[in-house]
Design a protein around this motif. Structure first.
Motif, mmCIF file in Angstrom:
data_model
loop_
_atom_site.group_PDB
_atom_site.id
_atom_site.type_symbol
_atom_site.label_atom_id
_atom_site.label_comp_id
_atom_site.label_asym_id
_atom_site.label_seq_id
_atom_site.Cartn_x
_atom_site.Cartn_y
_atom_site.Cartn_z
ATOM 1 N N GLY A 288 -6.935 4.305 8.592
ATOM 2 C CA GLY A 288 -5.902 5.023 8.904
ATOM 3 C C GLY A 288 -5.202 5.618 10.223
ATOM 4 O O GLY A 288 -4.076 6.225 9.981
ATOM 5 N N VAL A 289 -5.680 5.159 11.514
ATOM 6 C CA VAL A 289 -4.859 6.152 12.472
ATOM 7 C C VAL A 289 -3.617 4.284 13.197
ATOM 8 O O VAL A 289 -4.704 4.055 14.015
ATOM 9 C CB VAL A 289 -5.552 6.460 13.301
ATOM 10 C CG1 VAL A 289 -5.461 7.329 15.104
ATOM 11 C CG2 VAL A 289 -6.534 7.948 12.699
ATOM 12 N N GLY A 290 -2.825 4.870 13.293
ATOM 13 C CA GLY A 290 -1.896 3.994 12.753
ATOM 14 C C GLY A 290 -1.621 2.621 12.859
ATOM 15 O O GLY A 290 -1.186 1.750 13.813
ATOM 16 N N LEU A 291 -2.036 2.791 11.188
ATOM 17 C CA LEU A 291 -2.008 1.653 10.625
ATOM 18 C C LEU A 291 -0.208 0.828 10.752
ATOM 19 O O LEU A 291 0.597 0.151 10.472
ATOM 20 C CB LEU A 291 -2.364 1.646 9.396
ATOM 21 C CG LEU A 291 -3.547 1.054 9.018
ATOM 22 C CD1 LEU A 291 -4.070 1.762 7.387
ATOM 23 C CD2 LEU A 291 -4.239 -0.626 9.286
ATOM 24 N N ILE A 292 0.613 1.836 10.255
ATOM 25 C CA ILE A 292 1.959 1.851 10.043
ATOM 26 C C ILE A 292 2.077 1.109 11.500
ATOM 27 O O ILE A 292 3.311 0.211 11.450
ATOM 28 C CB ILE A 292 2.597 3.021 9.762
ATOM 29 C CG1 ILE A 292 2.019 3.168 7.749
ATOM 30 C CG2 ILE A 292 4.377 2.982 9.672
ATOM 31 C CD1 ILE A 292 3.307 4.491 7.562
ATOM 32 N N SER A 293 2.345 2.206 12.538
ATOM 33 C CA SER A 293 2.392 1.697 13.217
ATOM 34 C C SER A 293 2.087 0.201 14.120
ATOM 35 O O SER A 293 2.808 -1.479 14.387
ATOM 36 C CB SER A 293 2.357 2.389 14.804
ATOM 37 O OG SER A 293 2.523 2.220 16.300
ATOM 38 N N GLU A 294 1.301 -0.568 14.215
ATOM 39 C CA GLU A 294 0.488 -1.413 13.811
ATOM 40 C C GLU A 294 0.875 -2.975 13.390
ATOM 41 O O GLU A 294 1.498 -3.468 13.505
ATOM 42 C CB GLU A 294 -1.239 -1.634 14.306
ATOM 43 C CG GLU A 294 -1.467 -2.436 14.813
ATOM 44 C CD GLU A 294 -2.804 -4.159 14.102
ATOM 45 O OE1 GLU A 294 -2.985 -3.419 12.520
ATOM 46 O OE2 GLU A 294 -3.610 -4.580 14.560
ATOM 47 N N HIS A 295 1.401 -2.254 12.132
ATOM 48 C CA HIS A 295 1.806 -3.574 11.026
ATOM 49 C C HIS A 295 3.258 -3.423 11.334
ATOM 50 O O HIS A 295 4.573 -4.884 11.259
ATOM 51 C CB HIS A 295 2.180 -2.905 9.446
ATOM 52 C CG HIS A 295 0.838 -3.191 8.900
ATOM 53 N ND1 HIS A 295 0.258 -2.655 7.965
ATOM 54 C CD2 HIS A 295 -0.753 -3.280 9.960
ATOM 55 C CE1 HIS A 295 -1.817 -2.797 8.182
ATOM 56 N NE2 HIS A 295 -1.865 -2.819 9.087
ATOM 57 N N ARG A 296 4.059 -2.500 11.722
ATOM 58 C CA ARG A 296 5.417 -2.508 12.148
ATOM 59 C C ARG A 296 5.392 -3.588 13.523
ATOM 60 O O ARG A 296 6.244 -4.206 13.665
ATOM 61 C CB ARG A 296 6.425 -1.160 12.453
ATOM 62 C CG ARG A 296 7.648 -1.124 12.509
ATOM 63 C CD ARG A 296 7.925 0.383 12.778
ATOM 64 N NE ARG A 296 7.272 1.094 14.105
ATOM 65 C CZ ARG A 296 7.066 2.361 14.310
ATOM 66 N NH1 ARG A 296 7.651 3.115 13.290
ATOM 67 N NH2 ARG A 296 6.332 2.843 14.714
ATOM 68 N N HIS A 297 5.186 -3.348 14.576
ATOM 69 C CA HIS A 297 5.055 -4.058 15.184
ATOM 70 C C HIS A 297 4.529 -5.411 14.677
ATOM 71 O O HIS A 297 4.888 -6.594 15.512
ATOM 72 C CB HIS A 297 3.731 -3.384 17.015
ATOM 73 C CG HIS A 297 3.503 -4.951 17.384
ATOM 74 N ND1 HIS A 297 4.692 -4.645 18.405
ATOM 75 C CD2 HIS A 297 2.558 -5.920 18.011
ATOM 76 C CE1 HIS A 297 4.322 -5.554 19.304
ATOM 77 N NE2 HIS A 297 2.601 -6.000 19.174
ATOM 78 N N SER A 428 -2.598 -10.961 -0.310
ATOM 79 C CA SER A 428 -2.265 -11.212 1.160
ATOM 80 C C SER A 428 -3.067 -9.928 1.995
ATOM 81 O O SER A 428 -3.486 -9.307 1.503
ATOM 82 C CB SER A 428 -0.386 -10.571 1.454
ATOM 83 O OG SER A 428 -0.493 -9.301 1.329
ATOM 84 N N ARG A 429 -3.429 -10.833 2.660
ATOM 85 C CA ARG A 429 -3.570 -9.393 4.177
ATOM 86 C C ARG A 429 -2.914 -8.328 4.354
ATOM 87 O O ARG A 429 -1.492 -8.182 4.302
ATOM 88 C CB ARG A 429 -4.031 -9.804 5.239
ATOM 89 C CG ARG A 429 -5.140 -11.385 5.468
ATOM 90 C CD ARG A 429 -5.488 -11.294 6.807
ATOM 91 N NE ARG A 429 -4.138 -12.138 7.408
ATOM 92 C CZ ARG A 429 -3.607 -11.742 8.582
ATOM 93 N NH1 ARG A 429 -4.532 -11.024 9.204
ATOM 94 N NH2 ARG A 429 -3.048 -12.603 9.563
ATOM 95 N N PRO A 430 -3.592 -6.648 3.885
ATOM 96 C CA PRO A 430 -2.905 -5.646 4.393
ATOM 97 C C PRO A 430 -2.036 -4.975 5.638
ATOM 98 O O PRO A 430 -1.809 -4.275 6.068
ATOM 99 C CB PRO A 430 -3.894 -5.087 3.702
ATOM 100 C CG PRO A 430 -5.161 -5.247 4.458
ATOM 101 C CD PRO A 430 -4.648 -6.652 4.424
ATOM 102 N N THR A 431 -1.849 -6.040 6.162
ATOM 103 C CA THR A 431 -1.037 -6.007 7.478
ATOM 104 C C THR A 431 0.517 -6.458 8.109
ATOM 105 O O THR A 431 0.718 -7.492 6.566
ATOM 106 C CB THR A 431 -1.840 -7.014 7.936
ATOM 107 O OG1 THR A 431 -1.515 -8.176 8.086
ATOM 108 C CG2 THR A 431 -2.917 -6.080 8.816
ATOM 109 N N GLY A 432 1.236 -6.269 8.245
ATOM 110 C CA GLY A 432 2.710 -7.068 8.856
ATOM 111 C C GLY A 432 2.466 -8.517 9.340
ATOM 112 O O GLY A 432 3.111 -8.895 8.025
ATOM 113 N N GLU A 433 1.429 -8.686 9.369
ATOM 114 C CA GLU A 433 1.597 -10.462 9.870
ATOM 115 C C GLU A 433 0.534 -11.421 8.879
ATOM 116 O O GLU A 433 1.953 -12.197 8.292
ATOM 117 C CB GLU A 433 -0.052 -10.874 10.873
ATOM 118 C CG GLU A 433 0.457 -12.510 10.989
ATOM 119 C CD GLU A 433 2.159 -12.693 11.995
ATOM 120 O OE1 GLU A 433 2.799 -12.058 12.308
ATOM 121 O OE2 GLU A 433 2.088 -13.560 11.385
ATOM 122 N N GLY A 434 0.071 -10.256 8.055
ATOM 123 C CA GLY A 434 -0.697 -10.931 6.526
ATOM 124 C C GLY A 434 0.736 -11.275 5.440
ATOM 125 O O GLY A 434 0.792 -11.489 4.514
#
Ligand code: SF4
Length: 463
Positions: A288-297, A428-434
């Motif tokens: 959970g270190v950077g998840l939001i940043s990565e998904h936002r990107h 869905s995958r739990p990511t921005g791309e997902g």
């Protein structure tokens, strides 16, 4: 057994047991992998009928035998001998599936699954054996360098020698990721200063350190556990200030930040989530270190690339646009909401981000991955009672489900969820791309072939 493999040619069948290679017992998958890297081997099996079978094998050094094993480690996974004050498993309600109560703390699983382990339950001999394989990286739960604090927090009188072992890991040339579960008043402040100071002496093989906040369920009291508090705006800010100071030190001495804070600290402190470059390759994303940043990107990049594609979108009036409900935990809602309008316009839909309150574990649990089927049902039913129209589809991030099965932590299946709500559910995958892929699939726009299921953490940390 792989078809046309060496094992297949030898006539090995499921149920046969590999006993030794070159006369040496094969104790686990690491023994196997090391011993099999040879051009000439003598392998001994116990066959299903109880007889022994020995074969001489000539092969290229890198060739596999084509064996597959029932247990990933080849033997049972070591369970933990600690009684950590912050252990999440101790805070579970009774009556969940038995596997959720298993406390594994096996260094070997760290290599297979990325689990964080405490290094408290293996002998010096076993530790030396694993070091000798030079497998990298190792993921270790440090919690505190101060031996007394660590012993107390982990309720284990043998837990104090962590720094010796960490030095041995890095001196052996093995990369090291360190996790610290922070509990207010127990291992933050001066204790954390000491921990980072001692970790900073580990040299260049120290790859990352991350602090993650303790999670507290509503069962602490019922399970007779020591009271703990959660991070608030002030205490989370103090942690972030300490992280910033140490990052400056690491940037000065190593030209990289090394030390990171989990997303929750930024959310609790009300501070902006850093950009992806701050996380230097996201070494502890699974924590959970950077998840939001990565998904936002991913969302920004995915939206931009889809906008560049010339796709004919038939404009519908507001009443005709399907309503898509994107489920999330309470923490992720603001971030997802900030993209809702753009997604709605791009896909010509109405989109609602639904933050599901976690009644199952308690409202202090705000991450998406710990949502249960029953809380999702409750949330939609509350909307119905308030006269809010059902969505046309629910998008469910698969981090809420078991790794290999469409089943929630409370044992409800996705099909049961669909039946209870009578609403289609898309996983869905739990990511921005997902999220974008799921919307592509639902709307038929920008479609790519085949949805990929996300790799699951399983129990990625020992917490
Ligand atoms: S937190 Fe991890 S190491 Fe500690 S008791 Fe729980 S499972 Fe064991």
């Amino acid at each position: 057994m792989l078809d046309d493999s060496i094992a297949d040619e030898l006539g090995i069948v499921p149920g046969d047991i590999l006993l030794s290679i070159d006369g040496e017992e094969v104790r686990d998958i690491f023994d196997y992998r090391m011993r099999v890297m040879s051009e000439n081997l003598t392998v001994t099996f116990r066959l299903l009928d109880g007889s022994l079978f020995e074969a001489q094998i000539e092969k290229d050094e890198d060739d596999e035998l084509g064996l597959s094993f029932e247990e990933p480690l080849l033997d049972s996974c070591s369970s933990c001998h600690n009684g950590c004050v912050f252990c999440f498993i101790d805070q579970l309600p009774k009556g969940l599936r038995p596997s959720l109560y298993f406390k594994d703390d096996d260094l070997r699983m760290s290599f297979l699954t990325g689990n964080y382990v405490t290094l408290t339950n293996l002998s010096d001999e076993e530790f030396d054996r694993i070091l000798s394989y030079h497998l990298s990286p190792m993921n270790v739960s440090v919690h505190a360098a101060d031996p007394e604090v660590r012993k107390t927090m982990m309720n284990n009188r043998f837990a104090g020698n962590i720094m010796d072992r960490l030095h041995r890991i890095t001196e052996a040339g093995i990369s090291l990721n360190c996790q610290i579960v922070l509990c207010p008043g127990l291992n933050d402040g001066d204790v954390l200063e000491r921990t980072i100071s001692e970790l900073s002496s580990l040299g260049e093989n120290l790859r990352s350190i991350a602090v993650v906040p303790v999670g507290i369920t509503k069962y602490r009291e019922e399970n007779h556990l020591t009271p703990l508090s959660l991070y608030n705006r002030e205490t989370a800010s103090a942690v972030l200030d300490l992280v910033n100071r140490w990052q400056k030190y690491f940037v000065r001495t190593r030209s990289e930040r090394i030390f990171f804070a989990a997303d929750e600290f930024f959310l609790r402190a009300g501070r902006a989530i850093p950009p992806p470059s701050w996380y230097e390759g996201f070494p502890q994303l699974e924590n959970g270190v950077g998840l939001i940043s990565e998904h936002r990107h991913q969302l920004k990049a995915g939206l931009a690339s889809r906008r560049r594609k010339k796709v004919a979108i038939s404009t519908k009036n507001s009443a005709e646009r399907p309503l898509v409900m994107v489920l999330s935990g309470v923490d992720a809602k603001p971030f997802l909401n900030s993209f809702a309008d753009q997604l709605a316009v791009l896909y010509n839909i109405k989109l609602e981000v639904k933050a599901v309150v976690n009644h199952f574990f308690g409202e202090t649990i705000t991450v998406t991955g710990l949502l249960t089927g029953q809380d999702i049902v409750r949330s939609v039913e509350e909307d119905r009672c308030a006269g809010i129209k059902d969505p046309d589809v629910i998008l469910l991030p698969d981090c809420t489900l078991k790794a290999d099965e469409d089943i929630f932590l409370d044992d409800m299946t996705v099909n049961e969820l669909k039946d209870k709500l009578s609403i289609p559910v898309a996983v869905s995958r739990p990511t921005g791309e997902g999220l974008l892929e799921a919307l592509d699939e639902y709307t038929g726009l920008f479609v790519r072939k085949g949805r990929q299921r996300s790799p699951k953490r399983g129990n990625t940390s020992d917490e």
